[in-house]
Design a protein around this motif. Structure first.
Motif, PDB file in Angstrom:
ATOM      1  N   UNK A 149      78.290 -25.900-147.047  1.00  0.00           N
ATOM      2  CA  UNK A 149      78.628 -24.483-147.207  1.00  0.00           C
ATOM      3  C   UNK A 149      79.829 -24.141-146.324  1.00  0.00           C
ATOM      4  N   UNK A 150      79.782 -24.593-145.075  1.00  0.00           N
ATOM      5  CA  UNK A 150      80.919 -24.341-144.192  1.00  0.00           C
ATOM      6  C   UNK A 150      82.145 -25.125-144.637  1.00  0.00           C
ATOM      7  N   UNK A 151      81.955 -26.344-145.094  1.00  0.00           N
ATOM      8  CA  UNK A 151      83.084 -27.152-145.561  1.00  0.00           C
ATOM      9  C   UNK A 151      83.806 -26.443-146.705  1.00  0.00           C
ATOM     10  N   UNK A 152      83.048 -25.855-147.642  1.00  0.00           N
ATOM     11  CA  UNK A 152      83.672 -25.126-148.744  1.00  0.00           C
ATOM     12  C   UNK A 152      84.483 -23.947-148.220  1.00  0.00           C
ATOM     13  N   UNK A 153      83.970 -23.268-147.181  1.00  0.00           N
ATOM     14  CA  UNK A 153      84.707 -22.149-146.594  1.00  0.00           C
ATOM     15  C   UNK A 153      86.004 -22.630-145.936  1.00  0.00           C
ATOM     16  N   UNK A 154      85.946 -23.781-145.250  1.00  0.00           N
ATOM     17  CA  UNK A 154      87.150 -24.315-144.624  1.00  0.00           C
ATOM     18  C   UNK A 154      88.168 -24.752-145.670  1.00  0.00           C
ATOM     19  N   UNK A 155      87.699 -25.330-146.765  1.00  0.00           N
ATOM     20  CA  UNK A 155      88.623 -25.730-147.816  1.00  0.00           C
ATOM     21  C   UNK A 155      89.266 -24.517-148.482  1.00  0.00           C
ATOM     22  N   UNK A 156      88.565 -23.391-148.531  1.00  0.00           N
ATOM     23  CA  UNK A 156      89.200 -22.165-149.040  1.00  0.00           C
ATOM     24  C   UNK A 156      90.334 -21.735-148.116  1.00  0.00           C
ATOM     25  N   UNK A 157      90.122 -21.885-146.791  1.00  0.00           N
ATOM     26  CA  UNK A 157      91.197 -21.581-145.834  1.00  0.00           C
ATOM     27  C   UNK A 157      92.391 -22.497-146.084  1.00  0.00           C
ATOM     28  N   UNK A 158      92.112 -23.796-146.225  1.00  0.00           N
ATOM     29  CA  UNK A 158      93.178 -24.762-146.469  1.00  0.00           C
ATOM     30  C   UNK A 158      93.925 -24.439-147.755  1.00  0.00           C
ATOM     31  N   UNK A 159      93.199 -24.130-148.817  1.00  0.00           N
ATOM     32  CA  UNK A 159      93.837 -23.838-150.099  1.00  0.00           C
ATOM     33  C   UNK A 159      94.734 -22.606-150.010  1.00  0.00           C
ATOM     34  N   UNK A 160      94.299 -21.618-149.226  1.00  0.00           N
ATOM     35  CA  UNK A 160      95.138 -20.426-149.063  1.00  0.00           C
ATOM     36  C   UNK A 160      96.408 -20.758-148.282  1.00  0.00           C
ATOM     37  N   UNK A 161      96.279 -21.600-147.262  1.00  0.00           N
ATOM     38  CA  UNK A 161      97.462 -22.039-146.511  1.00  0.00           C
ATOM     39  C   UNK A 161      98.426 -22.773-147.435  1.00  0.00           C
ATOM     40  N   UNK A 162      97.890 -23.668-148.255  1.00  0.00           N
ATOM     41  CA  UNK A 162      98.724 -24.438-149.178  1.00  0.00           C
ATOM     42  C   UNK A 162      99.387 -23.551-150.224  1.00  0.00           C
ATOM     43  N   UNK A 163      98.736 -22.454-150.576  1.00  0.00           N
ATOM     44  CA  UNK A 163      99.283 -21.564-151.597  1.00  0.00           C
ATOM     45  C   UNK A 163     100.331 -20.608-151.050  1.00  0.00           C
ATOM     46  N   UNK A 164     100.378 -20.422-149.734  1.00  0.00           N
ATOM     47  CA  UNK A 164     101.249 -19.378-149.170  1.00  0.00           C
ATOM     48  C   UNK A 164     102.347 -19.905-148.261  1.00  0.00           C
ATOM     49  N   UNK A 165     102.301 -21.176-147.878  1.00  0.00           N
ATOM     50  CA  UNK A 165     103.349 -21.758-147.032  1.00  0.00           C
ATOM     51  C   UNK A 165     104.018 -22.878-147.820  1.00  0.00           C
ATOM     52  N   UNK A 166     105.347 -22.868-147.941  1.00  0.00           N
ATOM     53  CA  UNK A 166     106.037 -23.917-148.702  1.00  0.00           C
ATOM     54  C   UNK A 166     105.656 -25.311-148.205  1.00  0.00           C
ATOM     55  N   UNK A 167     105.343 -26.181-149.126  1.00  0.00           N
ATOM     56  CA  UNK A 167     104.846 -27.498-148.753  1.00  0.00           C
ATOM     57  C   UNK A 167     105.856 -28.305-147.953  1.00  0.00           C
ATOM     58  N   UNK A 168     107.129 -28.130-148.220  1.00  0.00           N
ATOM     59  CA  UNK A 168     108.141 -28.897-147.490  1.00  0.00           C
ATOM     60  C   UNK A 168     108.248 -28.462-146.022  1.00  0.00           C
ATOM     61  N   UNK A 169     107.638 -27.321-145.693  1.00  0.00           N
ATOM     62  CA  UNK A 169     107.654 -26.819-144.314  1.00  0.00           C
ATOM     63  C   UNK A 169     106.351 -27.086-143.571  1.00  0.00           C
ATOM     64  N   UNK A 170     105.360 -27.662-144.215  1.00  0.00           N
ATOM     65  CA  UNK A 170     103.991 -27.629-143.702  1.00  0.00           C
ATOM     66  C   UNK A 170     103.481 -29.003-143.265  1.00  0.00           C
ATOM     67  N   UNK A 171     102.709 -29.006-142.181  1.00  0.00           N
ATOM     68  CA  UNK A 171     101.960 -30.180-141.726  1.00  0.00           C
ATOM     69  C   UNK A 171     100.571 -29.714-141.311  1.00  0.00           C
ATOM     70  N   UNK A 172      99.540 -30.414-141.763  1.00  0.00           N
ATOM     71  CA  UNK A 172      98.158 -30.081-141.447  1.00  0.00           C
ATOM     72  C   UNK A 172      97.599 -31.142-140.510  1.00  0.00           C
ATOM     73  N   UNK A 173      96.997 -30.692-139.412  1.00  0.00           N
ATOM     74  CA  UNK A 173      96.322 -31.623-138.504  1.00  0.00           C
ATOM     75  C   UNK A 173      94.830 -31.308-138.491  1.00  0.00           C
ATOM     76  N   UNK A 174      93.998 -32.336-138.709  1.00  0.00           N
ATOM     77  CA  UNK A 174      92.553 -32.208-138.584  1.00  0.00           C
ATOM     78  C   UNK A 174      92.144 -32.692-137.196  1.00  0.00           C
ATOM     79  N   UNK A 175      91.372 -31.864-136.491  1.00  0.00           N
ATOM     80  CA  UNK A 175      90.946 -32.167-135.120  1.00  0.00           C
ATOM     81  C   UNK A 175      89.531 -32.744-135.125  1.00  0.00           C
TER      82      UNK A 175
END
Length: 349
Positions: A149-175
């Protein structure tokens, strides 16, 4: 190579706002950085400790304990699924990561347009693994059911980031930190784990989760992993005997991932400038994934970092430098010095 190449800022930086973090990082480190984070300012200053305040807003979630546990502006009490509530029916509100990323990216883009940030530098967004939040704040008997349930919520956050920040400008780090608490069998809240809520195979379950998280990031966005032994009051939850478990995790993750892993960060304790700690790096098998070693410490500056570098180079001939964890909890007034230490010991890309 006789000198590390490049630097990585792991995530949190002890400044009050994103603009200061981005300006200072770019100004001091410049072409040593491929990516710049926003410093995880505001309620994100202590990594995941702001998540219980958000999770507690969901219907069916209760805070544990009657008295607030203050941590600056936060309430650090854990959470639980209320009795009689099916975890699958819980709907978490937005977790705050996407909103923060969008706000900080606007600052990053403005500073880049002004010339304060070098062209080609990416904006780095650090996210905790879902297992970390679930493992830290939910009771053990509820974790297996609430994790998806929490994982789905985190993936919604990720999907929103991917939809709103140009991919060529973006780097995602998992901690990844709680993962190493499980690997090292360190009790959380003084209780040893009683049941394998992570699955039947600890190593396989943990690295499969990380590989899945990498796969959620499109190929035109960079993705990296920060492997961590914790940072409460600038101390690990346990001191690693050597880098063997870090190397094993990195190797398994890269082998399991269906996409390129752009970088992996491994911590180095301040007192470890011996061959025994670094020797497992001889077995690192991560291909062209960038390796960053967290051997910069504020307490001994460039001299101490260089001692650790000299030994590390015997076992990992190509790597960049970093601190062992974020520096968001470093004493006030020390941040510029820490950034300058990175610059003193690392070459530009």
């Amino acid at each position: 190579m006789t000198q590390p190449q490049g630097a990585l800022l792991v995530g949190s930086v002890n400044f009050d706002d994103a603009e200061t973090t981005i300006r200072q990082a770019a100004g001091i480190l410049g072409d040593r950085l491929k990516r710049i984070p926003d410093g995880e300012c505001g309620p994100r200053f202590h990594w995941i400790m702001y998540q219980p305040d958000i999770l507690g807003q969901a219907e069916g979630i209760e805070r544990v304990g009657a008295e607030r546990i203050p941590l600056r502006m936060l309430d650090a009490r854990p959470v639980r699924v209320a009795d009689g509530v099916d975890p699958a029916t819980i709907e978490f509100p937005p977790l705050g990561y996407a909103a923060a990323a969008q706000e900080s990216y606007a600052v990053f883009r403005r500073l880049r347009d002004e010339g304060a940030v070098p062209q080609g530098t990416r904006f780095q967004v650090s996210l905790p693994t879902p297992l970390a939040v679930v493992g830290a704040f939910f009771p053990e008997e509820q974790r297996a059911a609430i994790e998806p349930v929490y994982r789905a919520a985190m993936y919604r956050e990720l999907d929103e980031i991917l939809a709103t920040i140009p991919h060529e400008d973006l780097a995602i780090q998992w901690d990844n930190a709680v993962e190493f608490q499980l690997i090292e069998q360190v009790p959380y809240r003084d209780k040893p784990a009683a049941q394998p809520w992570w699955g039947d195979d600890l190593w396989g379950g943990l690295t499969a989760r990380s590989a899945e998280q990498a796969g959620r990031v499109p190929d035109d966005v960079e993705v990296g992993f920060h492997l961590c032994y914790g940072d409460v009051a600038e101390k690990h939850f346990i001191e690693p005997k050597d880098a063997a478990n870090l190397v094993r995790f990195a190797n398994m993750l890269v082998a399991a991932s269906t996409r390129r892993i752009d970088w992996i960060h491994l911590p180095v304790p301040i007192e470890r400038d011996d061959d025994a700690y670094f020797a497992p790096l001889d077995g690192l098998q991560i291909g062209d994934t960038e390796l960053y070693l967290g051997l910069v410490h504020r307490e001994d500056g460039a001299e101490g970092a260089q001692r650790r570098i000299d030994v590390a180079l015997k076992h990992a001939p190509v790597f960049g430098v970093a601190t062992e964890c974020g520096i968001g909890r470093a004493p006030e007034g020390t941040t510029d010095g820490i950034l300058r230490t990175h610059a003193a010991v690392a070459a530009a890309w």
